[in-house]
Design a protein around this motif. Structure first.
Motif, PDB file in Angstrom:
ATOM      1  N   VAL A 256      -3.994 -13.662  13.209  1.00 41.82           N
ATOM      2  CA  VAL A 256      -4.600 -12.442  13.773  1.00 41.82           C
ATOM      3  C   VAL A 256      -5.853 -12.809  14.561  1.00 41.82           C
ATOM      4  O   VAL A 256      -6.054 -12.382  15.688  1.00 41.82           O
ATOM      5  CB  VAL A 256      -4.954 -11.441  12.646  1.00 41.82           C
ATOM      6  CG1 VAL A 256      -5.767 -10.267  13.195  1.00 41.82           C
ATOM      7  CG2 VAL A 256      -3.685 -10.927  11.988  1.00 41.82           C
ATOM      8  N   GLU A 282      -2.300 -12.520   9.162  1.00 45.83           N
ATOM      9  CA  GLU A 282      -1.852 -11.245   8.581  1.00 45.83           C
ATOM     10  C   GLU A 282      -1.668 -11.433   7.078  1.00 45.83           C
ATOM     11  O   GLU A 282      -1.242 -12.499   6.636  1.00 45.83           O
ATOM     12  CB  GLU A 282      -0.472 -10.859   9.148  1.00 45.83           C
ATOM     13  CG  GLU A 282      -0.432 -10.591  10.616  1.00 45.83           C
ATOM     14  CD  GLU A 282       1.020 -10.459  11.131  1.00 45.83           C
ATOM     15  OE1 GLU A 282       1.160  -9.982  12.240  1.00 45.83           O
ATOM     16  OE2 GLU A 282       1.974 -10.861  10.417  1.00 45.83           O
ATOM     17  N   GLY A 333      -8.141  -3.735  17.832  1.00 45.18           N
ATOM     18  CA  GLY A 333      -7.750  -3.805  16.413  1.00 45.18           C
ATOM     19  C   GLY A 333      -8.776  -4.376  15.468  1.00 45.18           C
ATOM     20  O   GLY A 333      -8.426  -5.042  14.500  1.00 45.18           O
ATOM     21  N   SER A 420      -7.241   1.429   9.365  1.00 48.48           N
ATOM     22  CA  SER A 420      -6.337   0.310   9.060  1.00 48.48           C
ATOM     23  C   SER A 420      -6.169  -0.653  10.237  1.00 48.48           C
ATOM     24  O   SER A 420      -5.070  -0.859  10.737  1.00 48.48           O
ATOM     25  CB  SER A 420      -4.972   0.854   8.625  1.00 48.48           C
ATOM     26  OG  SER A 420      -4.251  -0.167   7.977  1.00 48.48           O
ATOM     27  N   PRO A 421      -7.290  -1.257  10.688  1.00 45.96           N
ATOM     28  CA  PRO A 421      -7.220  -2.143  11.850  1.00 45.96           C
ATOM     29  C   PRO A 421      -6.528  -3.459  11.508  1.00 45.96           C
ATOM     30  O   PRO A 421      -6.429  -3.832  10.338  1.00 45.96           O
ATOM     31  CB  PRO A 421      -8.702  -2.388  12.182  1.00 45.96           C
ATOM     32  CG  PRO A 421      -9.401  -2.225  10.867  1.00 45.96           C
ATOM     33  CD  PRO A 421      -8.635  -1.192  10.103  1.00 45.96           C
ATOM     34  N   ALA A 422      -6.064  -4.172  12.560  1.00 42.97           N
ATOM     35  CA  ALA A 422      -5.387  -5.467  12.364  1.00 42.97           C
ATOM     36  C   ALA A 422      -6.318  -6.455  11.675  1.00 42.97           C
ATOM     37  O   ALA A 422      -5.908  -7.232  10.821  1.00 42.97           O
ATOM     38  CB  ALA A 422      -4.935  -6.017  13.713  1.00 42.97           C
ATOM     39  N   LEU A 424      -9.945  -6.446   9.579  1.00 39.44           N
ATOM     40  CA  LEU A 424     -11.053  -5.709   8.967  1.00 39.44           C
ATOM     41  C   LEU A 424     -12.147  -6.708   8.607  1.00 39.44           C
ATOM     42  O   LEU A 424     -11.936  -7.592   7.782  1.00 39.44           O
ATOM     43  CB  LEU A 424     -10.597  -4.959   7.710  1.00 39.44           C
ATOM     44  CG  LEU A 424     -11.695  -4.187   6.972  1.00 39.44           C
ATOM     45  CD1 LEU A 424     -12.289  -3.073   7.839  1.00 39.44           C
ATOM     46  CD2 LEU A 424     -11.171  -3.590   5.670  1.00 39.44           C
ATOM     47  N   GLU A 448      -5.157  -3.136   2.047  1.00 39.47           N
ATOM     48  CA  GLU A 448      -5.089  -3.461   3.482  1.00 39.47           C
ATOM     49  C   GLU A 448      -4.356  -4.794   3.680  1.00 39.47           C
ATOM     50  O   GLU A 448      -3.513  -4.933   4.554  1.00 39.47           O
ATOM     51  CB  GLU A 448      -6.497  -3.542   4.089  1.00 39.47           C
ATOM     52  CG  GLU A 448      -7.161  -2.190   4.318  1.00 39.47           C
ATOM     53  CD  GLU A 448      -6.318  -1.274   5.183  1.00 39.47           C
ATOM     54  OE1 GLU A 448      -6.095  -1.596   6.366  1.00 39.47           O
ATOM     55  OE2 GLU A 448      -5.861  -0.236   4.676  1.00 39.47           O
ATOM     56  N   ARG A 449      -4.696  -5.766   2.831  1.00 37.13           N
ATOM     57  CA  ARG A 449      -4.020  -7.070   2.902  1.00 37.13           C
ATOM     58  C   ARG A 449      -2.516  -6.894   2.715  1.00 37.13           C
ATOM     59  O   ARG A 449      -1.704  -7.471   3.447  1.00 37.13           O
ATOM     60  CB  ARG A 449      -4.580  -7.980   1.800  1.00 37.13           C
ATOM     61  CG  ARG A 449      -3.895  -9.323   1.722  1.00 37.13           C
ATOM     62  CD  ARG A 449      -4.109  -9.995   0.383  1.00 37.13           C
ATOM     63  NE  ARG A 449      -3.161  -9.519  -0.633  1.00 37.13           N
ATOM     64  CZ  ARG A 449      -2.898 -10.162  -1.760  1.00 37.13           C
ATOM     65  NH1 ARG A 449      -3.521 -11.299  -2.025  1.00 37.13           N
ATOM     66  NH2 ARG A 449      -2.045  -9.683  -2.635  1.00 37.13           N
ATOM     67  N   LYS A 451      -0.719  -4.427   3.354  1.00 41.27           N
ATOM     68  CA  LYS A 451      -0.080  -3.749   4.508  1.00 41.27           C
ATOM     69  C   LYS A 451       0.129  -4.735   5.656  1.00 41.27           C
ATOM     70  O   LYS A 451       0.555  -4.367   6.741  1.00 41.27           O
ATOM     71  CB  LYS A 451      -0.993  -2.631   5.030  1.00 41.27           C
ATOM     72  CG  LYS A 451      -1.008  -1.361   4.230  1.00 41.27           C
ATOM     73  CD  LYS A 451      -1.904  -0.360   4.982  1.00 41.27           C
ATOM     74  CE  LYS A 451      -2.432   0.727   4.084  1.00 41.27           C
ATOM     75  NZ  LYS A 451      -3.517   1.472   4.756  1.00 41.27           N
ATOM     76  N   ARG A 453      -2.460  -6.563   6.964  1.00 46.68           N
ATOM     77  CA  ARG A 453      -3.675  -6.688   7.762  1.00 46.68           C
ATOM     78  C   ARG A 453      -4.417  -7.976   7.377  1.00 46.68           C
ATOM     79  O   ARG A 453      -4.210  -8.525   6.297  1.00 46.68           O
ATOM     80  CB  ARG A 453      -4.613  -5.498   7.538  1.00 46.68           C
ATOM     81  CG  ARG A 453      -3.958  -4.138   7.681  1.00 46.68           C
ATOM     82  CD  ARG A 453      -3.520  -3.835   9.106  1.00 46.68           C
ATOM     83  NE  ARG A 453      -3.021  -2.480   9.202  1.00 46.68           N
ATOM     84  CZ  ARG A 453      -1.753  -2.160   9.414  1.00 46.68           C
ATOM     85  NH1 ARG A 453      -0.844  -3.119   9.554  1.00 46.68           N
ATOM     86  NH2 ARG A 453      -1.367  -0.904   9.498  1.00 46.68           N
TER      87      ARG A 453
END
Length: 510
Positions: A256, A282, A333, A420-422, A424, A448-449, A451, A453
């Protein structure tokens, strides 16, 4: 006389909220008495009543057994009560001495005798092992030193009862240990201390007794020696709290964020980030461990666009963002929980609702044809404050400035995590939060992880870095020393690397 301070049935109300609901606090002479509670439980309010900043609706205060009326801080000072506030009250371009004597300047004729004051301050500093230079300017000294100046300010005014409001919130682990020693020394010299905190480790380390308040009400006063951290936590939050971060193994995907050979200067023009390389994928939480001042702040500011990059490259989702504007990065993102919440996280004089859409206010449905849609903004804010348990006196109408530090932090986290940005970026996300809120925030980062991200976590709490991260990158003097798997990392190994040593590499290894 058993108690040096007695606050009996103190009630303090603000519009829409009872901050202190008939609370009683009794502090013995020569003890360190902790005042424990969640964010917004009413701890700082209670101490502001004792210090004369607020007047209670009812209740009485006794100092050394005598009933008193403390209607302003000067009265508190005369009674020997001093307070170190969470956000220090110092004039940055004044010297240490000028700050300490402010309002109590020793004069000879028409002239202020700085030398005399500086001498007295040096003596006090040596007596309590504070090691402060009376002639240093506030803007040139560390946060830990600034705090010592606040302590000296109280001692210079002959304070016998010292109130510390969340004193370790902005300190490094080493400075925290030093502060604990200073507190023990102060008590040995006959002072009494009230310590407002929600850090259980610190209470166990220095406090004799602890009074717990929850949602403005008195819960209990306990002996610290015979009460476990788990018991203190459940008294504070009203339920059992898990100290373990529950998470399955990471499942990292594509890169990412990719940083290569990054150079960033600090405000003095020195290289704070010096040829740094880093990748985050990700579905993983990458923690950055390091002693404060090794380039963490400048690195996060460079990624988020708050600070100019001298050379090197930052790529997000394969796109070069090195010189993009902050808004363009946000739209590509990035979500950012900044280390300095007042400076970069909130507009303090805006309503809570407005702060909740700072990143999205120009988008549909929050504005149409250049006009804000307040109904949509308020609905969004209501949803977030319920989901993240952000507490404030007047709900979404509260000015951000009027909220407790912990609830300001929760508001920023709610806004950034909700998008929920790519990537965080979480800069000390749990600083100033209580155990219940910390448990909740850690859960959100792991969600978040999961998901898919990428989460970049910077924290000075080594426990947090080790518990929450999947991989840990250790930063020293603006470079990454090594990246290790969090599961296998030990505190000792990380500590050595944070000091610049690499315990796993042999001489001649690359």
């Amino acid at each position: 006389m058993e108690y040096i301070i007695e606050m009996i049935n103190i009630r303090k109300e603000f519009p829409g909220i009872i901050a202190n609901d008939n609370i009683t606090l009794q502090v013995k002479l020569g003890e360190i008495h902790a005042l424990l509670g969640e964010n917004g439980a009413g701890k700082s309010t209670l101490m502001s009543v004792l210090f004369g900043l607020y007047q209670p609706e009812s209740g009485e205060i006794k100092v050394r057994g005598e009933k008193v009326n403390i209607d302003n801080p000067n009265v508190a000072n005369e009674l020997g009560i001093g307070m170190v506030h969470q956000h220090f009250k110092l004039v940055h371009n004044f010297t240490v001495t000028e700050n300490i004597i402010l309002g109590q300047e020793p004069t000879e004729g028409m002239k202020i005798n700085i030398e005399k004051a500086a001498k007295e301050i040096k003596n006090l500093s040596e007596l309590y092992g504070l090691e402060v230079d009376p002639y240093a300017k506030i803007e040139d000294i560390t946060v830990g030193m600034q705090q010592r100046v606040e302590i000296l300010k109280m001692l210079y005014r002959n304070a016998e009862i010292l109130i510390f409001d969340e004193p370790t919130a902005a300190l490094t682990p080493h400075e925290i240990m030093e502060l604990m020693e200073i507190m023990k020394k102060l008590v040995k010299e006959g002072k009494s201390i009230i310590l407002i905190t929600h850090k259980l480790k610190e209470i166990k380390e220095v406090a004799d007794r602890c009074t717990i308040i929850r949602r403005g009400k008195y819960v209990d006063t306990v002996d610290v020696d015979t009460t476990s951290e788990e018991k203190l936590a459940s008294l504070m939050v009203g339920r059992e709290v898990s100290f373990e971060v529950e998470k399955g193994p990471a499942d990292p995907g594509n890169v990412v964020l990719s940083i290569s050979n990054l150079v960033v200067e600090d405000s003095r023009g020195l290289k704070a980030v010096n040829g740094l390389d880093l990748e985050i994928r990700e579905g993983e939480i990458l923690g950055i461990a390091g002693v404060d001042g090794n380039g963490q702040a400048e690195l996060l500011e460079a990624i988020s666009g708050l600070r100019k990059v001298e050379s090197g490259k930052i790529e997000l989702l394969g796109k070069d963002i090195t010189n993009l504007s902050i808004r363009s990065r946000t739209e590509t993102g990035i979500g950012h929980i900044p280390q300095d919440r007042h400076r970069y996280g909130l507009v303090l004089d805006f309503r809570l609702a407005e702060n909740m859409v700072l990143q999205t206010y120009y988008m549909n449905p929050y504005s149409q044809n250049g006009l804000l849609n307040n109904k949509a903004i308020n609905n969004k804010a209501l949803k977030l404050i319920n989901e993240f348990d952000v507490r404030s006196g007047q709900g979404i109408e509260t000015k951000a400035r009027a909220m407790s530090g912990g609830n300001q932090q929760k508001a920023i986290i709610a806004r950034e995590v909700d998008r929920s940005p790519a990537l965080l970026i979480a800069g000390q996300p749990t600083r100033g939060l209580d155990v219940g809120a910390i448990e909740f925030i850690h859960k959100k980062l792991v969600e978040e992880r999961d998901k898919g991200r990428a989460v970049l976590l910077v924290s000075f709490e080594l426990d947090e870095i080790m518990n929450v991260s999947d991989r840990i990158a250790v930063i020293f003097e603006g470079k990454i020393v090594d990246v290790v798997n969090a599961q296998n990392a030990t505190e000792n190994q990380l500590g050595l690397m944070m000091a610049g040593a690499n315990p796993d590499k042999k001489e001649g290894d690359m």
